[in-house]
Design an enzyme around this catalytic site. Structure first.
Site, PDB file in Angstrom:
ATOM      1  N   ASP A 150       4.579   1.328  -0.648  1.00 30.76           N
ATOM      2  CA  ASP A 150       5.718   0.578  -1.172  1.00 30.76           C
ATOM      3  C   ASP A 150       6.301   1.112  -2.480  1.00 30.76           C
ATOM      4  O   ASP A 150       7.383   0.695  -2.893  1.00 30.76           O
ATOM      5  CB  ASP A 150       5.333  -0.904  -1.329  1.00 30.76           C
ATOM      6  CG  ASP A 150       4.055  -1.102  -2.149  1.00 30.76           C
ATOM      7  OD1 ASP A 150       3.829  -0.365  -3.126  1.00 30.76           O
ATOM      8  OD2 ASP A 150       3.268  -2.017  -1.796  1.00 30.76           O
ATOM      9  N   HIS A 152      -1.212   7.636   1.880  1.00 29.19           N
ATOM     10  CA  HIS A 152      -0.621   7.327   3.187  1.00 29.19           C
ATOM     11  C   HIS A 152       0.895   7.522   3.206  1.00 29.19           C
ATOM     12  O   HIS A 152       1.569   6.983   4.088  1.00 29.19           O
ATOM     13  CB  HIS A 152      -0.980   5.898   3.602  1.00 29.19           C
ATOM     14  CG  HIS A 152      -2.434   5.745   3.963  1.00 29.19           C
ATOM     15  ND1 HIS A 152      -3.042   4.527   4.116  1.00 29.19           N
ATOM     16  CD2 HIS A 152      -3.393   6.668   4.204  1.00 29.19           C
ATOM     17  CE1 HIS A 152      -4.329   4.715   4.433  1.00 29.19           C
ATOM     18  NE2 HIS A 152      -4.558   6.004   4.470  1.00 29.19           N
ATOM     19  N   CYS A 164      18.427  15.235  10.211  1.00 32.30           N
ATOM     20  CA  CYS A 164      18.238  16.165   9.088  1.00 32.30           C
ATOM     21  C   CYS A 164      19.555  16.865   8.752  1.00 32.30           C
ATOM     22  O   CYS A 164      20.193  17.425   9.648  1.00 32.30           O
ATOM     23  CB  CYS A 164      17.173  17.191   9.471  1.00 32.30           C
ATOM     24  SG  CYS A 164      16.974  18.528   8.296  1.00 32.30           S
ATOM     25  N   GLY A 203      -8.011  -4.843  -3.495  1.00 30.30           N
ATOM     26  CA  GLY A 203      -7.091  -5.313  -2.456  1.00 30.30           C
ATOM     27  C   GLY A 203      -7.090  -4.492  -1.184  1.00 30.30           C
ATOM     28  O   GLY A 203      -6.059  -4.287  -0.573  1.00 30.30           O
ATOM     29  N   ALA A 256      -5.661 -10.131  -7.248  1.00 28.65           N
ATOM     30  CA  ALA A 256      -5.564  -9.003  -8.180  1.00 28.65           C
ATOM     31  C   ALA A 256      -4.613  -9.316  -9.341  1.00 28.65           C
ATOM     32  O   ALA A 256      -4.897  -8.977 -10.490  1.00 28.65           O
ATOM     33  CB  ALA A 256      -5.088  -7.763  -7.435  1.00 28.65           C
TER      34      ALA A 256
HETATM   35  P1  NAD Z   1      -5.569  -4.773   4.640  1.00 29.51           P
HETATM   36  O1  NAD Z   1      -4.366  -5.550   5.024  1.00 29.51           O
HETATM   37  O2  NAD Z   1      -6.467  -4.279   5.687  1.00 29.51           O
HETATM   38  O3  NAD Z   1      -6.463  -5.637   3.648  1.00 29.51           O
HETATM   39  C1  NAD Z   1      -5.914  -6.274   2.532  1.00 29.51           C
HETATM   40  C2  NAD Z   1      -7.042  -6.798   1.683  1.00 29.51           C
HETATM   41  O4  NAD Z   1      -6.468  -7.317   0.486  1.00 29.51           O
HETATM   42  C3  NAD Z   1      -7.846  -7.932   2.330  1.00 29.51           C
HETATM   43  O5  NAD Z   1      -9.219  -7.651   2.182  1.00 29.51           O
HETATM   44  C4  NAD Z   1      -7.463  -9.178   1.508  1.00 29.51           C
HETATM   45  O6  NAD Z   1      -8.574 -10.023   1.272  1.00 29.51           O
HETATM   46  C5  NAD Z   1      -7.065  -8.555   0.193  1.00 29.51           C
HETATM   47  N1  NAD Z   1      -6.050  -9.334  -0.546  1.00 29.51           N
HETATM   48  C6  NAD Z   1      -5.021 -10.069  -0.054  1.00 29.51           C
HETATM   49  N2  NAD Z   1      -4.306 -10.596  -1.058  1.00 29.51           N
HETATM   50  C7  NAD Z   1      -4.897 -10.170  -2.205  1.00 29.51           C
HETATM   51  C8  NAD Z   1      -4.622 -10.365  -3.573  1.00 29.51           C
HETATM   52  N3  NAD Z   1      -3.594 -11.104  -3.983  1.00 29.51           N
HETATM   53  N4  NAD Z   1      -5.442  -9.780  -4.487  1.00 29.51           N
HETATM   54  C9  NAD Z   1      -6.515  -9.034  -4.076  1.00 29.51           C
HETATM   55  N5  NAD Z   1      -6.823  -8.827  -2.805  1.00 29.51           N
HETATM   56  C10 NAD Z   1      -6.015  -9.375  -1.879  1.00 29.51           C
HETATM   57  O7  NAD Z   1      -5.038  -3.602   3.728  1.00 29.51           O
HETATM   58  P2  NAD Z   1      -5.550  -2.117   3.536  1.00 29.51           P
HETATM   59  O8  NAD Z   1      -7.039  -2.100   3.437  1.00 29.51           O
HETATM   60  O9  NAD Z   1      -4.731  -1.559   2.431  1.00 29.51           O
HETATM   61  O10 NAD Z   1      -5.162  -1.379   4.890  1.00 29.51           O
HETATM   62  C11 NAD Z   1      -3.861  -1.543   5.375  1.00 29.51           C
HETATM   63  C12 NAD Z   1      -3.140  -0.251   5.691  1.00 29.51           C
HETATM   64  O11 NAD Z   1      -1.784  -0.619   5.969  1.00 29.51           O
HETATM   65  C13 NAD Z   1      -3.039   0.704   4.555  1.00 29.51           C
HETATM   66  O12 NAD Z   1      -3.404   1.928   5.053  1.00 29.51           O
HETATM   67  C14 NAD Z   1      -1.573   0.744   4.135  1.00 29.51           C
HETATM   68  O13 NAD Z   1      -1.062   2.074   4.187  1.00 29.51           O
HETATM   69  C15 NAD Z   1      -0.813  -0.054   5.155  1.00 29.51           C
HETATM   70  N6  NAD Z   1      -0.015  -1.161   4.568  1.00 29.51           N
HETATM   71  C16 NAD Z   1       0.637  -0.971   3.373  1.00 29.51           C
HETATM   72  C17 NAD Z   1       1.330  -2.008   2.771  1.00 29.51           C
HETATM   73  C18 NAD Z   1       2.006  -1.751   1.433  1.00 29.51           C
HETATM   74  O14 NAD Z   1       2.405  -0.625   1.144  1.00 29.51           O
HETATM   75  N7  NAD Z   1       2.159  -2.776   0.570  1.00 29.51           N
HETATM   76  C19 NAD Z   1       1.374  -3.272   3.395  1.00 29.51           C
HETATM   77  C20 NAD Z   1       0.703  -3.443   4.642  1.00 29.51           C
HETATM   78  C21 NAD Z   1       0.006  -2.379   5.206  1.00 29.51           C
HETATM   79 ZN    ZN Z   2      15.460  19.879   9.496  1.00 31.89          ZN
END
Ligand code: NAD
Ligand code: ZN
Length: 234
Positions: free
Chosen positions: A99, A114, A143, A181, A225
């Site tokens: 993000d 990622h 492109c 997180g 967090a």
């Molecule tokens: P996940 O969704 O698997 O796990 C999220 C974790 O965060 C959970 O364990 C939950 O308990 C915890 N959580 C939720 N709210 C929280 C808070 N306010 N404070 C602290 N902890 C909190 O996420 P992941 O392990 O990052 O894996 C998801 C994959 O999906 C990643 O590889 C990522 O690239 C992608 N993704 C990215 C985004 C983003 O960029 N914001 C959003 C969704 C998914």
């Molecule tokens: Zn190209």
């Protein structure tokens, strides 16, 4: 609340996941039953999904990109940017998030393992382009250099995450590893903590729920967090 004291000699490596952006209004995977904004991972986050239906995949990431521009970093992101200012050469932030909120909060040393929603690249000539420079009204953006389809600059399941050499180098040197997180379900990021612990590194976790890999965390702080991080470092 108990504070984390870091030593002058500490080298800190932080791994963040979707949870740190939850309080900014971006949904995590786990809060959505393993779906990503109501889509199956196979459909929107694999090379096969893109091959099968590139316009659906593009629609999905255009929405994620637009949403990321609408939200703001939260106190958790800002707390990590502040911590980096205090220890600029002893700090590395690795994020699984796409993000861009860490950079917007002022973090400098960020590895987006990622990828990012803010760029895309050509499926043929690989040239990167900024999302704000391309015409998002096209179903499948093209492109400007070679006329082939662009794709989101996201590391999909089955693809190699970015900058792994630098991450492993950082893991080799770190004296403190902090995971924030992330559910500990997505590999290889979920391995980093086992590697840190094997080297005898101090491991710290901050998470709303207990993560899969909690057995590897020496000091665990359960909660949001954005509430915990601003108070955590002394
Ligand atoms: P996940 O969704 O698997 O796990 C999220 C974790 O965060 C959970 O364990 C939950 O308990 C915890 N959580 C939720 N709210 C929280 C808070 N306010 N404070 C602290 N902890 C909190 O996420 P992941 O392990 O990052 O894996 C998801 C994959 O999906 C990643 O590889 C990522 O690239 C992608 N993704 C990215 C985004 C983003 O960029 N914001 C959003 C969704 C998914
Ligand atoms: Zn190209």
């Amino acid at each position: 609340m108990q504070k984390i004291t870091l030593k002058e000699s500490d080298l800190v490596l932080i791994l963040t996941g979707a949870g740190i952006s939850a309080e900014s209004g971006i949904r995590t995977f786990r809060d959505s039953d393993g779906l990503w904004e109501n889509h199956r991972i196979e459909d929107v986050a694999t090379p096969e999904g893109f091959q099968k239906n590139p316009s659906l995949v593009w629609k999905f990431y255009k929405e994620r990109y637009t949403h990321a521009l609408e939200v703001n970093p939260n106190p958790g992101h800002y707390a990590l940017a502040e911590l980096e200012k205090r220890m600029p050469n002893r700090f590395l932030l690795v994020t699984q998030n796409v993000d861009g909120l860490h950079s917007r909060a002022g973090s400098k040393q960020v590895i987006e393992m990622h990828g990012t929603l803010h760029t895309c690249f050509c499926t043929r000539c690989k040239q990167k382009q900024k999302m704000n420079n391309i015409d998002l009204s096209q179903d499948i953006p093209i492109c400007s250099a070679c006329g082939k389809a662009l794709r989101p600059d996201i590391v999909w399941f089955g693809e190699m995450p970015y900058r792994m050499d630098e991450i492993y180098h950082g893991l080799d040197k770190a004296t403190v590893f902090i995971t924030i997180g992330t559910s500990g379900n997505v590999y290889p990021a979920a391995y980093f903590i086992t590697q840190a612990q094997r080297r005898g590194v101090r491991t710290i976790g901050i998470n709303k729920d207990k993560p899969e890999n909690i057995e590897y965390i020496d000091e665990f702080y359960q909660g949001k967090a954005g509430e915990i991080l601003p108070e955590l470092f002394s």
